[in-house]
Scaffold this motif. Structure first.
Motif, mmCIF file in Angstrom:
data_model
loop_
_atom_site.group_PDB
_atom_site.id
_atom_site.type_symbol
_atom_site.label_atom_id
_atom_site.label_comp_id
_atom_site.label_asym_id
_atom_site.label_seq_id
_atom_site.Cartn_x
_atom_site.Cartn_y
_atom_site.Cartn_z
ATOM 1 N N CYS A 142 22.402 -25.943 -24.301
ATOM 2 C CA CYS A 142 21.015 -26.555 -24.317
ATOM 3 C C CYS A 142 20.138 -25.731 -25.006
ATOM 4 N N VAL A 143 18.834 -26.061 -25.294
ATOM 5 C CA VAL A 143 18.049 -25.585 -26.279
ATOM 6 C C VAL A 143 16.723 -25.141 -25.576
ATOM 7 N N PRO A 144 16.194 -23.711 -25.660
ATOM 8 C CA PRO A 144 17.225 -22.596 -25.921
ATOM 9 C C PRO A 144 18.240 -22.387 -25.040
ATOM 10 N N ALA A 145 19.467 -21.751 -25.591
ATOM 11 C CA ALA A 145 20.578 -21.605 -24.594
ATOM 12 C C ALA A 145 20.262 -20.644 -23.170
ATOM 13 N N ILE A 146 20.911 -20.934 -22.278
ATOM 14 C CA ILE A 146 20.721 -20.177 -21.139
ATOM 15 C C ILE A 146 21.922 -19.217 -20.942
ATOM 16 N N PHE A 147 23.213 -19.907 -21.356
ATOM 17 C CA PHE A 147 24.314 -18.657 -21.132
ATOM 18 C C PHE A 147 24.718 -18.382 -22.580
ATOM 19 N N PRO A 148 25.254 -17.205 -22.998
ATOM 20 C CA PRO A 148 25.897 -17.109 -24.249
ATOM 21 C C PRO A 148 27.556 -17.610 -24.217
ATOM 22 N N PRO A 149 27.966 -17.678 -25.456
ATOM 23 C CA PRO A 149 29.536 -17.977 -25.148
ATOM 24 C C PRO A 149 30.212 -16.824 -24.351
ATOM 25 N N LEU A 150 31.315 -17.375 -23.624
ATOM 26 C CA LEU A 150 31.834 -16.568 -22.571
ATOM 27 C C LEU A 150 32.424 -15.211 -23.416
ATOM 28 N N LYS A 151 32.886 -15.396 -24.490
ATOM 29 C CA LYS A 151 33.610 -14.280 -25.381
ATOM 30 C C LYS A 151 32.491 -13.070 -25.567
ATOM 31 N N ASP A 152 31.202 -13.420 -25.333
ATOM 32 C CA ASP A 152 30.297 -12.330 -25.443
ATOM 33 C C ASP A 152 30.178 -11.572 -23.909
ATOM 34 N N ILE A 153 30.775 -12.169 -23.020
ATOM 35 C CA ILE A 153 30.688 -11.382 -21.834
ATOM 36 C C ILE A 153 32.047 -10.830 -21.566
ATOM 37 N N TYR A 154 33.254 -11.534 -21.899
ATOM 38 C CA TYR A 154 34.386 -10.706 -21.851
ATOM 39 C C TYR A 154 35.448 -11.140 -22.897
ATOM 40 N N PRO A 155 35.494 -10.313 -24.039
ATOM 41 C CA PRO A 155 35.978 -10.628 -25.479
ATOM 42 C C PRO A 155 37.302 -11.063 -25.334
ATOM 43 N N THR A 156 38.069 -10.740 -24.420
ATOM 44 C CA THR A 156 39.702 -11.141 -24.489
ATOM 45 C C THR A 156 40.082 -12.117 -23.232
ATOM 46 N N ASN A 157 41.273 -12.534 -23.216
ATOM 47 C CA ASN A 157 41.838 -13.350 -22.343
ATOM 48 C C ASN A 157 41.894 -12.537 -20.873
ATOM 49 N N ILE A 181 27.868 -14.315 -13.292
ATOM 50 C CA ILE A 181 27.105 -15.036 -14.321
ATOM 51 C C ILE A 181 25.635 -15.784 -13.625
ATOM 52 N N ASN A 182 25.799 -15.841 -12.007
ATOM 53 C CA ASN A 182 24.752 -16.370 -11.589
ATOM 54 C C ASN A 182 23.448 -15.466 -11.801
ATOM 55 N N LYS A 183 23.958 -14.160 -11.880
ATOM 56 C CA LYS A 183 22.648 -13.262 -12.220
ATOM 57 C C LYS A 183 21.877 -13.619 -13.364
ATOM 58 N N ILE A 184 22.532 -14.255 -14.521
ATOM 59 C CA ILE A 184 21.780 -14.628 -15.740
ATOM 60 C C ILE A 184 20.818 -15.492 -15.179
ATOM 61 N N ASP A 185 21.301 -16.724 -14.414
ATOM 62 C CA ASP A 185 20.086 -17.515 -14.429
ATOM 63 C C ASP A 185 20.507 -18.273 -12.871
ATOM 64 N N SER A 186 19.638 -18.373 -11.870
ATOM 65 C CA SER A 186 19.805 -18.798 -10.748
ATOM 66 C C SER A 186 20.125 -20.436 -10.783
ATOM 67 N N LEU A 239 14.894 -10.245 -27.573
ATOM 68 C CA LEU A 239 14.671 -11.060 -28.585
ATOM 69 C C LEU A 239 15.132 -12.739 -28.330
ATOM 70 N N ARG A 240 15.853 -12.805 -26.935
ATOM 71 C CA ARG A 240 16.395 -14.055 -26.951
ATOM 72 C C ARG A 240 15.338 -15.166 -26.432
ATOM 73 N N ARG A 241 15.395 -16.211 -26.678
ATOM 74 C CA ARG A 241 14.366 -17.322 -26.347
ATOM 75 C C ARG A 241 14.702 -17.740 -24.844
ATOM 76 N N ILE A 242 13.333 -17.642 -24.140
ATOM 77 C CA ILE A 242 13.921 -18.137 -22.552
ATOM 78 C C ILE A 242 13.664 -19.479 -22.485
ATOM 79 N N ASN A 243 14.633 -20.041 -21.646
ATOM 80 C CA ASN A 243 14.686 -21.434 -21.337
ATOM 81 C C ASN A 243 14.092 -21.890 -19.795
ATOM 82 N N ARG A 244 13.092 -22.405 -19.924
ATOM 83 C CA ARG A 244 12.219 -22.697 -18.554
ATOM 84 C C ARG A 244 12.121 -24.141 -18.133
ATOM 85 N N THR A 245 13.318 -24.926 -18.792
ATOM 86 C CA THR A 245 13.537 -26.199 -18.056
ATOM 87 C C THR A 245 13.727 -26.424 -16.717
#
Length: 505
Positions: free
Chosen positions: A195-210, A148-153, A242-248
């Motif tokens: 945070c707004v806008p979100a940097i990470f999605p809910p983790l279920k969107d990355i791996y949907p099961t346990n 997930i570090n690939k999403i945002d360092s 379409l996702r908003r980029i967080n530049r904080t």
């Protein structure tokens, strides 16, 4: 320097100091190979593999970080299972051989933990090691944090900063009833989700099961399925136009992180943290979490409904809340300087190293941090007998413009071996106030610093793989993780480095 710029410089200094060097990686690789050699000599462990996990694999460890090791017992190509009794026996056998072979010290066997652990220190720079048996879930969780570090360092950087801050306040030790490092990483993930806008999605969107439920059958198939699913969903999230980029900025993210959890001890009785859904959830409405038996609930998204913060006690939770609130109040106040920030954000040994820009810590650095017995000036540098008003270091007396004097400053500006020039001299330890070059100090205007950070608010790039790229990863012939570095932003002096592979001894 404004508050934002000052915190930016301090966080950069912290990351520069704690980011592992090539030597730190190589020492851990050597320890892993030592342990592989030992395992080969234990009759009951013949054929087992030695595989690192934890912060070493997720690239979230510091120069002084522990090394987590799993001894994986093979069952052909299938994932093996071992009961708690068997794990205890195997660790005892390993301990006996380890004592005879040497190279380790300070052994501690914890047989009745949820996962039995053997703890010890290697003679290689005293690195602490935690060894468990068949901890494949731990390995997969570590890989996920790397992916997930690939999403945002900024995730990597903020986790390292938060760990140092937690160590400074002594709230990063599950043995004393506070957070473990995995829980701190989950708190950062939750912060990035909310945070707004979100940097990470809910983790279920990355791996949907346990995830742990999928660790069965042929091992390579199970691991590949998890890796392919996670990486495909991570790539899809990154490429979503379409996702908003967080530049904080990192300082702003850290301040907001502290604000978000400043009242954690007051709402933890009612709400739990769920990174799987990316929300705070009412405990009484979540049947997986009942009955509530812990002071705070931070669900392990990969091993639901386990509580990763189950070791936190009520007393420590109050201390944790106070640490969040105290540091947040300092960071938003006008009454701060680099010294006050460092004392809040790093433990004493890191404080001393940062102040002296890579020089070994002073014997009395603890007193320096706690009560200023040796004197701290207003710009963050250290004086043995007293501090001047602009940040220079003086052994006996400081002159009026920031140069360094071993005995006294010549009042007419002449230069001698025992006297410091009072106008434009070059200082090796002090910070010059007139654009001179400083090798270890921080310049108060526009000087060039080889190891220190400038005080003009600029942010030098820092950290391994800090541009969002992810080191490539694969499995070696023994099932260990192969980590290949990609080019990213580097620190001002210390280049981030990663090993090409964990090779079998």
């Amino acid at each position: 320097m404004n508050k934002q710029s000052m915190l930016d410089v301090v966080l950069h200094d912290i990351l520069h100091m704690v980011t592992p060097s090539r030597e730190d990686w190589e020492i851990r690789l050597a320890i892993i190979n030592d342990l592989r050699s030992t395992v080969e000599s234990v009759e009951s462990l013949r054929g087992a593999t030695v595989e690192p996990f934890g912060s070493y694999v997720s690239n979230l460890f510091t120069r002084w970080g522990d090394l987590d090791i799993s001894i994986e017992i093979l069952n052909g190509t299938h994932i093996a299972s071992a009961g708690k009794k068997q794990k205890q026996t195997l660790l005892v056998n390993f301990l006996k051989v380890l004592r005879v072979k040497g190279g380790c010290m300070h052994f501690q066997f914890i047989p009745h933990a949820r996962v039995p652990i053997l703890k010890f220190k290697s003679v290689r720079q005293g690195i602490s090691c935690d060894v468990s048996i068949n901890n494949l879930p731990g390995l997969m969780k570590s890989k996920f944090l790397l992916w997930i570090n690939k999403i945002d360092s900024r995730f990597h950087d903020l986790v390292l900063v938060v760990k140092q801050w937690a160590n400074a306040h002594k709230i990063n030790n599950s043995k004393t009833g506070s957070f473990n490092s995995f829980t701190l990483s989950l708190l950062v993930i939750f912060h990035f989700q909310t945070c707004v806008p979100a940097i990470f999605p809910p983790l279920k969107d990355i791996y949907p099961t346990n995830m742990v439920d999928e660790l069965r059958g042929v091992r390579v198939d199970a691991e590949n399925l998890i890796a392919e699913t996670c990486n495909a969903n991570i790539d899809s999230f990154i490429l979503n136009k379409l996702r908003r980029i967080n530049r904080t900025s990192l300082p702003e993210l850290f301040i907001d992180f502290l604000r978000k959890f400043a009242q954690i001890d007051s709402w933890a009785a009612e709400y739990g943290i769920c990174t799987y859904t990316g929300q705070r959830e009412q405990i009484e409405n979540n049947m997986r979490w009942l009955p509530k038996t812990s002071a705070i609930y931070v669900e392990d998204p990969f091993e639901q409904p386990e509580n990763s913060a189950r070791s936190v006690s009520a007393g420590q939770l109050k201390k944790i809340g106070e640490a969040f609130q105290t540091t947040y109040n300092l960071l938003i106040s006008n009454n701060q300087n680099q010294i006050s920030l460092l004392t809040q954000l790093v433990p004493p040994h890191v404080f001393s190293l940062i102040v002296h820009r890579g020089v070994l810590p002073l014997p009395h650095s603890k007193h320096l941090v706690q009560n200023g017995r040796q004197g701290v000036n207003s710009n963050g540098l250290t004086s043995k007998r007293g501090a001047n008003s602009n940040g220079s270091t003086s052994k006996q007396g400081a002159n009026s413009n920031g140069s360094t004097s071993k005995q006294r400053a010549n009042p007419n500006g002449s230069t001698s071996k025992q006297r410091a020039n009072s106008n434009a001299s070059t200082s090796k330890q002090g910070a010059s106030s007139n654009a001179s070059t400083s090798k270890q100090g921080v310049s108060s205007n526009a000087s060039t610093s080889k190891q220190g950070a400038s005080s003009n608010g600029s942010t030098p790039k820092q950290g391994a793989s800090s541009n969002g790229s992810t080191p490539k990863q694969g499995a070696t012939s023994d099932g260990s993780t192969s980590i290949i570095p990609t080019k990213g932003r580097q620190g001002p002096q210390q280049q981030a480095w990663r090993p090409k592979a964990h090779t079998q001894a």
